[in-house]
Design an enzyme around this catalytic site. Structure first.
Site, PDB file in Angstrom:
ATOM      1  N   TYR A   2     -12.918  17.315 -16.249  1.00 23.57           N
ATOM      2  CA  TYR A   2     -13.261  15.892 -16.356  1.00 23.57           C
ATOM      3  C   TYR A   2     -14.398  15.553 -15.381  1.00 23.57           C
ATOM      4  CZ  TYR A   2     -12.903  10.856 -15.931  1.00 23.57           C
ATOM      5  OH  TYR A   2     -13.200   9.522 -15.887  1.00 23.57           O
ATOM      6  N   ARG A  13       0.839  -1.212   0.000  1.00 24.14           N
ATOM      7  CA  ARG A  13       0.000   0.000   0.000  1.00 24.14           C
ATOM      8  C   ARG A  13       0.869   1.255   0.000  1.00 24.14           C
ATOM      9  NH1 ARG A  13      -2.377   2.390   4.267  1.00 24.14           N
ATOM     10  NH2 ARG A  13      -2.543   0.511   5.533  1.00 24.14           N
ATOM     11  N   ASP A  49      -3.856  18.206 -14.785  1.00 29.00           N
ATOM     12  CA  ASP A  49      -4.243  16.869 -15.227  1.00 29.00           C
ATOM     13  C   ASP A  49      -3.792  16.762 -16.686  1.00 29.00           C
ATOM     14  OD1 ASP A  49      -5.554  14.647 -16.268  1.00 29.00           O
ATOM     15  OD2 ASP A  49      -7.354  14.934 -15.053  1.00 29.00           O
ATOM     16  N   LYS A  84      -5.442   5.666 -19.474  1.00 29.26           N
ATOM     17  CA  LYS A  84      -5.633   6.192 -20.825  1.00 29.26           C
ATOM     18  C   LYS A  84      -4.384   5.969 -21.673  1.00 29.26           C
ATOM     19  CE  LYS A  84      -9.523   7.357 -18.943  1.00 29.26           C
ATOM     20  NZ  LYS A  84      -9.750   8.679 -18.385  1.00 29.26           N
TER      21      LYS A  84
HETATM   22  C1  LIG Z   1     -10.176   9.196 -17.187  1.00 32.53           C
HETATM   23  C2  LIG Z   1      -9.715  10.489 -16.657  1.00 32.53           C
HETATM   24  C3  LIG Z   1      -9.538  10.690 -15.280  1.00 32.53           C
HETATM   25  C4  LIG Z   1      -9.855   9.614 -14.257  1.00 32.53           C
HETATM   26  O1  LIG Z   1      -9.096   8.482 -14.462  1.00 32.53           O
HETATM   27  P1  LIG Z   1      -9.570   7.006 -14.000  1.00 32.53           P
HETATM   28  O2  LIG Z   1      -8.372   6.182 -14.310  1.00 32.53           O
HETATM   29  O3  LIG Z   1     -10.796   6.676 -14.787  1.00 32.53           O
HETATM   30  O4  LIG Z   1      -9.892   7.097 -12.554  1.00 32.53           O
HETATM   31  C5  LIG Z   1      -9.093  11.915 -14.839  1.00 32.53           C
HETATM   32  N1  LIG Z   1      -8.830  12.915 -15.708  1.00 32.53           N
HETATM   33  C6  LIG Z   1      -8.997  12.763 -17.040  1.00 32.53           C
HETATM   34  C7  LIG Z   1      -8.704  13.917 -17.938  1.00 32.53           C
HETATM   35  C8  LIG Z   1      -9.447  11.561 -17.567  1.00 32.53           C
HETATM   36  O5  LIG Z   1      -9.622  11.412 -18.879  1.00 32.53           O
END
Ligand SMILES: *Cc1c(COP(=O)(O)O)cnc(C)c1O
Length: 390
Positions: free
Chosen positions: A109, A56, A181, A206
């Site tokens: 998001y 963890r 982000d 992603k």
């Molecule tokens: C998908 C996404 C997230 C969240 O990610 P998860 O892996 O689904 O928790 C955050 N910010 C952006 C821009 C995203 O496309």
């Protein structure tokens, strides 16, 4: 001699050392690590010596990916999380508490919006939303309670970009930290830390994972900032899993190749749809028609803009809802950045609670579709989209 059970447990717990190092990072599928003395454990927990005590907190497979991400994002350190949202949560809560306010993009998001407007609002943390296209407008929105500016390199689904360098410089003068982000750009197309951001988060689900088969996130930045965010993550149980880290390491090795292809295909698809009468508009930062084409050329690597675009159907909301059911090559699904192209209709899915006026305020429209261009042959995608829109 010990009994069978004792011997089996000892024998099957012996970890082989390979004199020839493996070419790929092993999956350290273990929840805990043998430590020598209590002093050794304390030294590990206090970062006095490198090491691992409990998955963890850290794990060698995680560490391999953390080191790689820190290097590729031009940071000092990184911490992996169970998902992109665990990274968003850890990053935000390492900066703000009750009574504080976060400034976030109007087209933030959906998960981040849910966190800010649900969970964090209940804890007394406020959020205000601004269009991020104009850096002066973002800086002018800073209020007395603002303690954090949250940005996305390329926003979702509008592809509105933020001038990270200008906003970070202005925020620094005002003593407000900036977190970016960077999921849509990936570390290949943009490095926000080098533009002045204090911390970067990724959904590795992603582009870094890149194969639609994991959920994973990361927080990247300076050592102190990452440790503060890690503190939130390890104490709220948002830790990554070794198999996911292994798969993301595999993805990272082909990230550049895939982003080149996503970007080239998205540009080809965007140009073709712009010329097709069924489409009233295409938003893609790589196209000359994008309102921030010059910023994209400056902020993103080599004129590339990744695989995310939005398109608007001339025939409006019903035609857009029909489009996602009619595509044959692309898949109607949420998420993005996989080998397969994905389409979704925000007005009937992620933004279904928005009125047409609310959609317009966030820069969206009822006939808008979000498209994640995959790695298929672009001419097949163009034919598929033209047919589905007709
Ligand atoms: C998908 C996404 C997230 C969240 O990610 P998860 O892996 O689904 O928790 C955050 N910010 C952006 C821009 C995203 O496309």
């Amino acid at each position: 001699m010990s009994g069978f059970a004792t011997r089996a447990i000892k024998a099957a717990g012996r970890v082989p050392a390979s004199p020839q190092p493996p070419v790929t990072v092993p999956i350290y599928q273990t929840s805990t690590f043998e430590v020598g003395s209590t002093q050794d454990l304390e030294d590990i927990l206090e970062f006095r010596v490198p090491g691992h005590s409990y998955t963890r907190y850290s794990n060698p497979t995680h560490a391999a990916l953390e080191d790689a991400l820190a290097e590729l994002e031009e940071g000092e350190a990184a911490h992996l999380t169970a998902s992109g949202m665990a990274a968003v949560h850890g990053a935000i809560l390492s900066f703000v508490g009750s009574g504080d306010e976060v400034l976030a993009p109007a087209a933030v998001y959906g998960g981040t919006y849910g966190l800010l407007n649900g969970v964090l609002r209940r804890l007394g943390i406020a959020a205000r939303y601004v269009r991020t296209g104009d850096p002066e407008a973002v800086l002018a929105a800073i209020g007395p309670a603002t303690r954090l500016i949250w940005l996305e390199t390329i926003a979702n689904p509008t592809t509105e970009m933020a001038d990270l360098g200008a906003i970070a410089a202005g925020a620094r003068e005002r003593g407000i930290p900036v977190v970016v982000d960077n999921t849509f750009a990936s570390p290949y197309l943009c490095n926000p830390l080098s533009l002045g951001a204090d911390l970067v988060v990724h959904s590795l689900t992603k582009y870094v994972g890149g194969h639609s088969d994991i959920t994973l996130g990361a927080i990247v930045g300076g050592v102190a900032r990452v440790r503060a965010a890690r503190e939130v993550v390890i104490n709220s149980g948002g830790n990554a899993q070794p198999l996911e880290a292994f798969l993301a390491l595999r993805g990272l090795r082909t990230l550049a190749l895939r982003m080149d292809r996503h970007s080239a295909s998205a540009l080809a698809v965007g140009e073709a749809l712009e010329a097709d009468p069924s489409f009233s508009r295409v938003w893609y930062p790589g196209l000359a028609s994008h309102p921030q084409a010059a910023l994209a050329a400056r902020e993103l690597r080599g004129g590339m803009a990744g695989g995310m675009m939005a398109v608007e159907l001339t025939a409006g909301r019903e035609a857009a809802a029909r489009f996602v059911e009619r595509v044959q090559v692309a898949v109607h699904a949420t998420s993005l950045a996989g080998p397969e192209s994905l389409v979704s209709h925000p007005a009937s899915s992620s933004h279904r609670q928005f009125s047409d006026a609310d959609l317009a305020a966030a820069g969206l429209s009822p006939g808008m579709l979000r498209v994640s261009i995959g790695l298929e042959d672009p001419e097949d995608l163009i034919a598929d989209f033209v047919e589905a829109a007709a």
